[in-house]
Design a protein around this motif. Structure first.
Motif: not given
Length: 278
Positions: A86-87, A70-72, A62-65, A93-97
């Protein structure tokens, strides 16, 4: 964790490398075995981010999308000094967990209050019973009463606790349920490939949107997601207010019928009163 600091660079884990944690700045070592995905780990037990959970292939996929930049992302509350990773945090400024393991309601609420503009993506395959339960209700074989609205792809759900894990029902932000897992599970009807977005519930019933993975990733990447969610929620509030006024106008002030309730929802004449929860 996926990335660590080596000099001024964020790098992925590679054999025999040492780096620094981007959150607490303490040493981390590369774990590059054959049983788990390659990752960074602290050399010793340390008070870093107590919200962090071990990553699975599902997390990493998922993170690699999203862009590696933007990751970690470490975020700091300057007023309290609280700091968390944040994942994914987009340039909008949107956080996706991405959440695989169980999370208690207190921690879920704390994260939502800390990140504010965020969305959860939940692995719906963690427990074997979750998808069969959801499928039964969604196909109208259960008692949740899933009804499509006049807006394409959005459904009203009267009893969301029969569809989704109960500890997610009171989330103040959207929750995306992903039932595909690693893609190896049987999906003859193609239902697992669709994402199901549970919106925060304000009225008498919940709203759930069916959304493709491609559309979700695009909307969260280009900045449209937050505005769309706000528009939907405002529309839901207006619809609920209109329905409530209509109900108040049509329901007699005195009636011999007994009105039962389920989680505050009136059930006229005891409808479904004796239905047991699955």
């Amino acid at each position: 964790m996926h990335f660590a600091l080596l000099g001024n660079n964020r790098i992925e884990a590679q054999p025999k490398l040492n780096g620094l944690c981007s959150c607490c700045s303490k040493p981390v070592i590369a774990k590059c075995g054959t049983r788990k995905i390659w990752h960074w780990a602290h050399k010793s037990k340390t008070d870093c981010d107590n919200w962090w959970e071990p990553e699975t292939e599902w997390h990493r996929t998922w993170k690699n999308n999203y862009s590696a930049d933007w990751q970690e992302i470490s975020l700091l509350n300057k007023r309290t000094g609280e700091k968390h990773i944040a994942d994914v945090r987009t340039v909008h400024n949107l956080v996706i967990e991405f959440q695989h393991s169980h999370i208690n309601p207190q921690e879920r609420t704390s994260r939502e209050q800390f990140y504010k503009n965020m969305v959860w993506v939940v692995d719906g395959t963690r427990l074997k019973r979750d998808y069969p339960r959801f499928l039964k209700e969604w196909k109208s074989d259960g008692i949740s009463e899933v009804h499509q609205t006049d807006k394409s792809g959005i459904f009203k759900v009267w009893f969301p606790e029969f569809c989704f894990p109960e500890h997610w029902l009171k989330s103040s932000v959207p929750v995306i349920f992903d039932f595909r897992g690693d893609g190896s599970m049987d999906d003859s009807e193609g239902l697992r490939n669709t994402l199901y977005c549970l919106f925060p519930q304000f009225g008498r019933h919940a709203r759930v949107a069916k959304i493709s993975r491609k559309a979700f990733i695009k909307a969260t990447t280009n900045g449209e997601w937050t505005l769309r969610v706000l528009d939907f929620i405002n529309e839901f509030r207006i619809q609920d207010e209109i329905e409530l006024r209509k109900q108040q106008q049509t329901m007699p002030h005195s009636s011999n019928k007994i009105i039962y309730t389920w989680r505050g929802i009136p059930l006229i004449g005891g409808y479904k009163k004796n239905r047991k929860r699955l």
